[in-house]
Design an enzyme around this catalytic site. Structure first.
Site, short mmCIF file in Angstrom:
data_model
loop_
_atom_site.label_atom_id
_atom_site.label_comp_id
_atom_site.label_asym_id
_atom_site.label_seq_id
_atom_site.Cartn_x
_atom_site.Cartn_y
_atom_site.Cartn_z
N HIS A 113 57.21 16.99 24.41
CA HIS A 113 57.98 17.99 23.67
C HIS A 113 57.07 19.06 23.04
O HIS A 113 55.99 18.76 22.59
CB HIS A 113 58.76 17.29 22.55
CG HIS A 113 59.80 18.17 21.92
ND1 HIS A 113 61.05 18.32 22.46
CD2 HIS A 113 59.76 18.98 20.83
CE1 HIS A 113 61.75 19.16 21.73
NE2 HIS A 113 60.99 19.58 20.74
N SER A 137 63.81 23.50 22.41
CA SER A 137 63.98 22.61 21.26
C SER A 137 65.23 23.03 20.47
O SER A 137 66.29 23.20 21.06
CB SER A 137 62.70 22.62 20.43
OG SER A 137 62.67 21.55 19.55
N ASP A 146 59.43 12.55 25.38
CA ASP A 146 60.09 13.42 24.41
C ASP A 146 61.25 12.64 23.80
O ASP A 146 62.11 12.15 24.53
CB ASP A 146 60.61 14.67 25.14
CG ASP A 146 61.36 15.61 24.20
OD1 ASP A 146 61.48 15.31 23.00
OD2 ASP A 146 61.83 16.66 24.69
#
Ligand SMILES: *[C@@H]1O[C@H](CO)[C@@H](O)[C@H](O)[C@H]1NC(C)=O
Ligand SMILES: *[C@@H]1O[C@H](CO)[C@@H](O)[C@H](O)[C@H]1NC(C)=O
Ligand SMILES: *[C@@H]1O[C@H](CO)[C@@H](O)[C@H](O)[C@H]1NC(C)=O
Length: 401
Positions: A371, A189, A341
């Site tokens: 995600h 991320s 995501d």
């Protein structure tokens, strides 16, 4: 009726509501994910409420909720785990105990959390880094870079670079028995953003003499230029990471104001005269055909904001802003993307741009992935996707580092 009863009744109603928002067909961890997703939505709504009544900032509320899962540095039969400082920056070190004839590889890991929350000490990251050190017989460095809103851009990236430079000193590498030719920068991320940005800065710095072997980017965010990518639209309500939450969390790293957040939500945040950078993130040219189907490219609307925000035009915030000449200097790359995501397209476009300039890339895409799973690898969440990602990442490192 007491407040407590009211609170529980309200939470129950909210929970019942959110748990009924349907999850995509075939998605991994369907029911566990639905429960976590509902919980996050409730926490996010409570955070909005506490901000509106002036009790606490949105990100502060979320950060406090997350800090419940911090771990202590606990050594085991295979590893010595210690918290130390590299220069001024705290790190958590995972050092294999077994004596080794050869020097070891090393992984420097940057955790996610949108630069405002989370920690390398969070149980999911501690679990992953421990596993990496054990399975690869590698030294792992978890980087505790400083967070927004207290520390604005570019503190997180500067802290990250200073940890890398500290670690790469000959005496430090020697102390931990690390092979300077086998070092990888990894992150998930916004930690993936940091890993990518650190790579770009260092590999393009003529004064930097080391040759970094690899970078591993797990569902990274790679740009904040265009917030109307097809994946932003498809997954604006999550799972796990909604579009609104993404930018509520991310904006405080760039500026302490609400105007920027609102502009980013409307994709009207880029300054006058920035049209030329959109070619770097143009999904209409870089996405594979199947992701472009039924999508319409809209030209950016520029100059709606009065203030200028330097982070918006900086490749340390958006590695996709790097030129081809800068990307060409990058090391061997592992990219993991997930279908469900909203940051999916960032990863896909980065893969396309890296391959175009001849960087060697391994790209793995999880059709049923979403995600943020790595943050929920341990009890009570135990997401199967987290283990799947862990194993793919470790296998790649085993074969390539
Ligand atoms: C230590 O390493 C051995 C061999 O890889 C493994 O079987 C064992 O589970 C490890 N212990 C811990 C606590 O991870
Ligand atoms: C993006 O690509 C499309 C077609 O591939 C093109 O029409 C458009 O002008 C491009 N936009 C920018 C800002 O580069
Ligand atoms: C920009 O400035 C003008 C004039 O000062 C003001 O009316 C307008 O609301 C401002 N716009 C934003 C987005 O701040």
């Amino acid at each position: 009726m007491g407040y407590r009863t009211l609170f529980f009744a309200l939470s129950f109603i909210l929970f019942a509501y959110y748990i009924h928002i349907p999850m995509p067909e075939g998605i991994d961890d369907h029911w566990r994910l639905a429960v976590i997703d509902a919980t996050i939505q409730i926490v996010s709504n409570l955070a909005k409420l506490t901000e509106e009544i002036g009790l606490m900032k949105y990100v502060e509320f979320l950060r406090r909720t997350m800090s419940l899962h911090l771990t202590n540095p606990i050594s085991d039969e295979n590893l010595t785990v210690i918290d130390v400082d590299f220069g001024d920056i705290p790190v958590r070190l995972y050092l294999p105990k077994r004596t080794s004839e050869r020097q070891r590889p090393a992984v420097i890991y940057f955790h996610g959390g949108a630069y405002v929350m989370s920690s390398c000490k969070l149980s999911g990251y501690d679990f992953l880094n421990r596993w990496t050190a054990t399975k690869l017989d590698a030294v792992v460095v978890g980087v505790e870079y400083r967070l927004a809103p207290k520390y604005l851009f570019p503190v997180a990236i500067e802290d990250s670079i200073s940890v890398v430079k500290f670690f790469l000193q000959a005496k430090v590498l020697a102390k931990y028995g690390v092979d300077p030719a086998r070092i990888c920068f990894s992150g998930d991320s916004s930690g993936g953003t940091l890993a990518a940005a650190v790579s770009l800065v260092l590999q393009n710095d003529p004064k930097f003499k080391h040759k970094i072997k690899a970078q591993a980017l797990i569902y990274p965010g790679l740009q904040i230029i265009d917030t109307f990518m097809p994946s932003h639209k498809l997954y604006q309500h999550g799972p796990l990471l909604s579009r609104e939450m993404t930018f509520r969390l991310l904006t405080p790293y760039m500026a302490d104001d609400n105007i920027l957040y609102k502009a980013i939500l409307n994709n009207q945040h880029m300054p006058e005269g920035s049209r030329h950078v959109f070619k770097f993130v143009n999904w209409s040219t870089f996405l594979p055909e199947k992701y472009k189907k039924n999508q319409v490219y809209t030209e950016p609307i520029l100059g709606k904001l009065n203030a200028s925000y330097p982070a918006l035009l900086d490749s340390r915030m958006s590695p996709l802003l790097a030129t081809d000449a800068q990307l060409r200097n990058l090391q061997l790359t592992y990219m993991l993307t997930c279908e469900h995501d909203l940051l999916r397209d960032d990863g896909l476009i980065y893969v396309a741009r890296l391959r175009k300039v001849g960087v060697q890339v391994t790209h793995e895409h999880l059709e049923n992935g979403y995600h943020g799973a790595l943050s929920f690898a341990t009890a009570p969440f135990n997401l199967k996707l987290a283990l799947k990602i862990r194993d793919m990442y470790i296998t790649w490192l085993k074969n390539n580092l």
